[in-house]
Design a protein around this motif. Structure first.
Motif, short mmCIF file in Angstrom:
data_model
loop_
_atom_site.label_atom_id
_atom_site.label_comp_id
_atom_site.label_asym_id
_atom_site.label_seq_id
_atom_site.Cartn_x
_atom_site.Cartn_y
_atom_site.Cartn_z
N VAL A 27 0.82 -1.21 0.00
CA VAL A 27 0.00 0.00 0.00
C VAL A 27 0.86 1.27 0.00
O VAL A 27 2.06 1.24 0.29
CB VAL A 27 -0.94 0.03 1.24
N GLY A 28 0.20 2.38 -0.32
CA GLY A 28 0.76 3.71 -0.09
C GLY A 28 1.88 4.14 -1.00
O GLY A 28 1.83 4.00 -2.23
N GLY A 29 2.94 4.64 -0.36
CA GLY A 29 4.02 5.31 -1.08
C GLY A 29 4.73 4.47 -2.12
O GLY A 29 5.15 4.99 -3.16
N ALA A 30 4.87 3.18 -1.86
CA ALA A 30 5.58 2.32 -2.83
C ALA A 30 4.81 2.25 -4.15
O ALA A 30 5.41 2.30 -5.23
CB ALA A 30 5.77 0.93 -2.25
N ILE A 31 3.48 2.14 -4.07
CA ILE A 31 2.65 2.10 -5.28
C ILE A 31 2.67 3.47 -5.96
O ILE A 31 2.81 3.58 -7.19
CB ILE A 31 1.20 1.70 -4.95
N ARG A 32 2.49 4.50 -5.17
CA ARG A 32 2.55 5.87 -5.70
C ARG A 32 3.84 6.13 -6.46
O ARG A 32 3.84 6.62 -7.59
CB ARG A 32 2.43 6.86 -4.53
N ASP A 33 4.98 5.78 -5.82
CA ASP A 33 6.28 6.01 -6.46
C ASP A 33 6.47 5.16 -7.70
O ASP A 33 7.09 5.59 -8.68
CB ASP A 33 7.41 5.76 -5.46
N ALA A 34 5.94 3.95 -7.68
CA ALA A 34 6.04 3.08 -8.87
C ALA A 34 5.29 3.69 -10.04
O ALA A 34 5.78 3.70 -11.18
CB ALA A 34 5.50 1.69 -8.55
#
Length: 466
Positions: A27-34
């Motif tokens: 969830v969260g930042g890792a998906i956003r950054d990807a």
């Protein structure tokens, strides 16, 4: 998303979760950054099932350490060599409900490790495409007011706009920042200050009321009119200094000329502390002006001892916020000494700057003297009445000072003194330490400036100084 799907960590974690019959989502930042095609080394997971068993199995597989946190949410953090993995309990009955409890839409997106599918109930992908920071709900800020600062940091990091309704939420709840621990606020401020080109966001933060809420004494700088040398009130000037600090460091080669390559190792080593200190000093270097303002019978506006009083005022916030000893020390240095380069510049512009003055300056401040000259440049340009030609003249002065430091001062730091401390104490055993330090400084200064060249000359100077 390809590098996420093919990540060996996620592949192994998904396999472990399947064996444990556990539902898991990245969830969260890792998906956003990807989705933004940015690299990340932090993975956050939401786990529906045996969170402890999953975390320990992952730690065992990768040979990592595990730490348990249990503040708002039960979380197990697994520290691996190249990644940090957080396994947290859900905030809702299902992943959709969990995502709605998060801060901003761009962070409210999940990746199902079992089915390799994205779950995006709040339109995160669309807001990422538009470049918008948007609060999940009207209650989002009340649940954690620190999200106000985080919202601005994320906007500055990605060069995003902040949704107008979210700005209104920030303004409505800005006073709630007083309920947040100073440690958490400090961490967000440090992250924000170490970003580049944040001035536009700082202006909006000021309009929202963040600066005056966090640093209440700065509210008095609003509308504090200055002398005719300044175009702006104290608050606007201070914010403008902040702007010109970023402006100058984005033009390093232009500002320092040939010396910029020699300055880079210092900047690389000190960058995080330096940027935070310079920006804090920009906000506080004139903070005491409203309290020491004097209007003479002739109608002239003056601020006697404002640097010293601003230094004292900053101490209140140095104690309240945990920026760290080195950042606080550097900030104090810039506030206390920000006027001194003006005297050197005035002497230089009149062709009266002496060798001894330059040696004294850099012997006292070493390479931080160049940082101080950068601050003074920003302070000068922020007055608002400086023409492009005068700006270029000041830059020429800064270049000459930097060249002088690297050619004539830095190579002589390790020069053997003409007379040692032990010799002085042998001759004058009752000499106080503070007096000894002053004498050694004066002898070294004159030695570097080549005003004295022999031990005999140093001895004569010693008698005079004692």
């Amino acid at each position: 998303m390809k590098h996420i799907i093919e990540d060996i960590y996620l592949t192994e974690i998904a396999a472990i979760a399947k064996k444990l019959n556990t539902e898991i989502y990245l969830v969260g930042g890792a998906i956003r950054d990807a989705l933004l095609k940015r690299q990340t080394n932090d993975y956050d997971f939401v786990v529906f099932g045996d969170i402890e068993g999953l975390a320990k199995a992952v730690a065992h597989l990768f040979g990592c350490k595990t730490v348990k946190y249990n503040k708002k949410l039960l979380t197990y953090r697994v520290f691996c060599k190249i990644k940090t993995l957080d396994f947290s309990a859900p905030r809702g009955k299902n992943i959709q409900e969990d995502l709605k409890f998060r801060d901003f839409t761009i962070n409210s997106i999940a990746f199902d490790l079992n089915s390799n599918t994205l779950i995006d109930p709040l339109g995160a992908k669309e807001d990422l495409r538009k470049g918008i920071i948007k609060a999940n709900s009207p209650n989002s800020i009340k649940e954690d007011p620190l999200r106000i600062l985080r919202g601005f940091r994320l906007a500055a990091l990605f060069r995003f706009d902040i949704d107008p309704r979210t700005i209104l939420l920030f303004r409505k709840h800005v006073e709630l920042l007083n309920r947040v621990s100073k440690e958490r606020i400090t961490q967000e401020l440090k992250l924000f200050f170490n970003l580049n080109e944040t001035f536009t966001y700082l202006l909006i933060m000021d309009k929202v009321g963040i600066i005056d809420t966090l640093f209440e004494d700065l509210s008095f700088t609003n509308g504090c009119i200055q002398s005719n040398y300044h175009l702006f009130d104290v608050k606007t000037h201070s914010l403008s200094v902040y702007n010109y600090i970023e402006w100058a460091y984005n033009r390093l080669a232009r500002i320092l000329g040939k010396a910029h390559k020699k300055y880079l190792p210092h900047l690389t080593t000190e960058k995080e502390r330096l940027f935070c200190s310079l920006k804090l000093a920009a906000l506080f270097h004139d903070a005491a002006k409203p309290f020491c303002k004097v209007v003479t019978p002739e109608g002239k506006i003056q601020f006697p001892l404002h640097a010293e009083q601003s230094y004292e005022l900053f101490e209140k916030y140095a104690k309240a916020y945990s920026f760290g000893k080195k950042i606080i020390k550097l900030t104090r240095f810039f506030i206390k000494n920000h006027i001194k380069p003006a005297y050197l510049y005035q002497a230089w512009s009149n062709s009266e700057l002496t060798e001894l003055q330059k040696v004294d300056f850099f012997l006292r401040y070493k390479e931080y003297g160049i940082d101080l000259l950068f601050f003074a440049l920003a302070d000068t340009l922020a007055k608002g009445k400086i023409s492009a030609s005068k700006r270029d003249v000041y830059i020429m002065f800064l270049q000459e000072m930097a060249d002088y430091f690297y050619k004539h001062i830095q190579p002589k730091f390790k020069t053997k003194p003409l007379i040692e401390a032990k010799e002085i104490l042998t001759l004058y055993p009752s000499l106080e330490k503070s007096k000894l330090k002053h004498i050694l400084f004066e002898i070294k200064k004159l030695q570097i400036a080549k005003a004295i060249n022999t031990k005999e000359e140093a001895g004569k100077l010693l008698k005079h100084l004692v």
